[in-house]
Scaffold this motif. Structure first.
Motif, PDB file in Angstrom:
ATOM      1  N   PRO A  53     -75.593  32.841 -91.058  1.00 11.74           N
ATOM      2  CA  PRO A  53     -74.292  32.494 -91.270  1.00 11.74           C
ATOM      3  C   PRO A  53     -73.521  31.800 -89.869  1.00 11.74           C
ATOM      4  O   PRO A  53     -72.669  31.035 -89.820  1.00 11.74           O
ATOM      5  N   ASP A  54     -73.849  32.930 -88.975  1.00  7.86           N
ATOM      6  CA  ASP A  54     -72.989  32.497 -87.607  1.00  7.86           C
ATOM      7  C   ASP A  54     -73.634  30.900 -86.986  1.00  7.86           C
ATOM      8  O   ASP A  54     -73.002  30.641 -86.097  1.00  7.86           O
TER       9      ASP A  54
ATOM     10  N   ARG B  64     -80.457  28.461 -97.147  1.00  7.63           N
ATOM     11  CA  ARG B  64     -81.857  28.251 -97.295  1.00  7.63           C
ATOM     12  C   ARG B  64     -82.528  29.703 -97.480  1.00  7.63           C
ATOM     13  O   ARG B  64     -83.838  30.086 -97.080  1.00  7.63           O
ATOM     14  N   ARG B  65     -81.984  30.340 -98.153  1.00  4.79           N
ATOM     15  CA  ARG B  65     -82.334  31.761 -98.843  1.00  4.79           C
ATOM     16  C   ARG B  65     -82.871  31.714-100.198  1.00  4.79           C
ATOM     17  O   ARG B  65     -82.495  31.913-101.103  1.00  4.79           O
ATOM     18  N   LEU B  66     -84.237  31.207-100.084  1.00  2.00           N
ATOM     19  CA  LEU B  66     -85.085  31.089-101.412  1.00  2.00           C
ATOM     20  C   LEU B  66     -85.163  32.229-102.291  1.00  2.00           C
ATOM     21  O   LEU B  66     -84.855  32.298-103.468  1.00  2.00           O
TER      22      LEU B  66
ATOM     23  N   PRO C  62     -74.748  27.404-102.207  1.00  2.00           N
ATOM     24  CA  PRO C  62     -74.596  27.377-100.955  1.00  2.00           C
ATOM     25  C   PRO C  62     -75.810  28.643-100.427  1.00  2.00           C
ATOM     26  O   PRO C  62     -76.112  28.647 -99.178  1.00  2.00           O
ATOM     27  N   VAL C  63     -76.089  29.566-101.407  1.00  2.55           N
ATOM     28  CA  VAL C  63     -77.163  30.539-100.855  1.00  2.55           C
ATOM     29  C   VAL C  63     -78.554  29.855-100.804  1.00  2.55           C
ATOM     30  O   VAL C  63     -79.012  30.009 -99.915  1.00  2.55           O
ATOM     31  N   PHE C  64     -78.778  28.804-101.739  1.00  2.00           N
ATOM     32  CA  PHE C  64     -80.074  28.267-101.835  1.00  2.00           C
ATOM     33  C   PHE C  64     -80.123  27.043-100.761  1.00  2.00           C
ATOM     34  O   PHE C  64     -81.150  27.022 -99.993  1.00  2.00           O
ATOM     35  N   PHE C  65     -79.340  26.039-100.952  1.00  2.00           N
ATOM     36  CA  PHE C  65     -79.465  24.980 -99.979  1.00  2.00           C
ATOM     37  C   PHE C  65     -78.531  25.243 -98.687  1.00  2.00           C
ATOM     38  O   PHE C  65     -79.096  24.707 -97.616  1.00  2.00           O
ATOM     39  N   GLY C  66     -77.571  25.969 -98.570  1.00  2.00           N
ATOM     40  CA  GLY C  66     -76.652  26.311 -97.421  1.00  2.00           C
ATOM     41  C   GLY C  66     -77.445  27.434 -96.461  1.00  2.00           C
ATOM     42  O   GLY C  66     -77.626  26.996 -95.303  1.00  2.00           O
TER      43      GLY C  66
END
Length: 159
Positions: free
Chosen positions: A156-157, A93-95, A87-91
């Protein structure tokens, strides 16, 4: 090996793997510049299915042994970090931010390998492909971040 314990560990792996369905790579990922060593798309489900079967086997073998506390803690921790990374990478998009999840994931997989190996050779050996895969995944993560500095994270919002 207790087949019921194996099923419980496999169920836990399935829950972790479900984040891949909840946060699929999508079109934005396909557009990213990728390093030369990026595995083909078909390799990811093959690798993860194999890894989940192997670490479920390892967990089931070690769960019944005396002195398994650290091994079980590392098993649970790697599952948690593996679940969080997608979720961090794909959801989101925080590479770069996903590297903050990848680092403890790698350490927990190493810890699981070592502690399982101390208790049961075959259980420890079952973690070797996972450590190799997570090492490649960490290198991919770093390179994706370096090659794509302009990827705008999702707030996230706005999900």
């Amino acid at each position: 090996m207790d087949i019921y314990l194996f099923a419980i560990f496999l169920l836990a792996c399935g829950a972790a793997g479900a984040t891949g369905a909840l946060f699929p790579p999508g079109a934005w990922y396909k557009k990213l510049e990728k390093p030369w060593f990026t595995p083909p798309d078909w390799a990811f489900p093959v690798a993860w299915t194999s890894i989940y079967l192997l670490i479920s086997f390892a967990g089931a073998r070690v769960a019944v042994l005396e002195g398994n506390g650290f091994a079980m803690a590392f098993w649970a921790a790697q599952a948690g970090f593996a679940t969080l990374w997608t979720p961090v990478f794909f959801g989101l998009r925080r590479l770069r931010g996903s590297l903050a999840v990848m680092a403890p994931l790698w350490l927990c997989v190493l810890g699981a390998l070592v502690t399982h190996m101390q208790l049961d050779f075959w259980a420890g050996l079952a973690f070797v492909p996972y450590l190799l895969w997570v090492t490649v995944a960490a290198a991919l993560n770093v390179q994706m971040w370096r090659l794509n500095p302009d990827v705008e994270p999702i707030k996230p919002d706005t999900l």
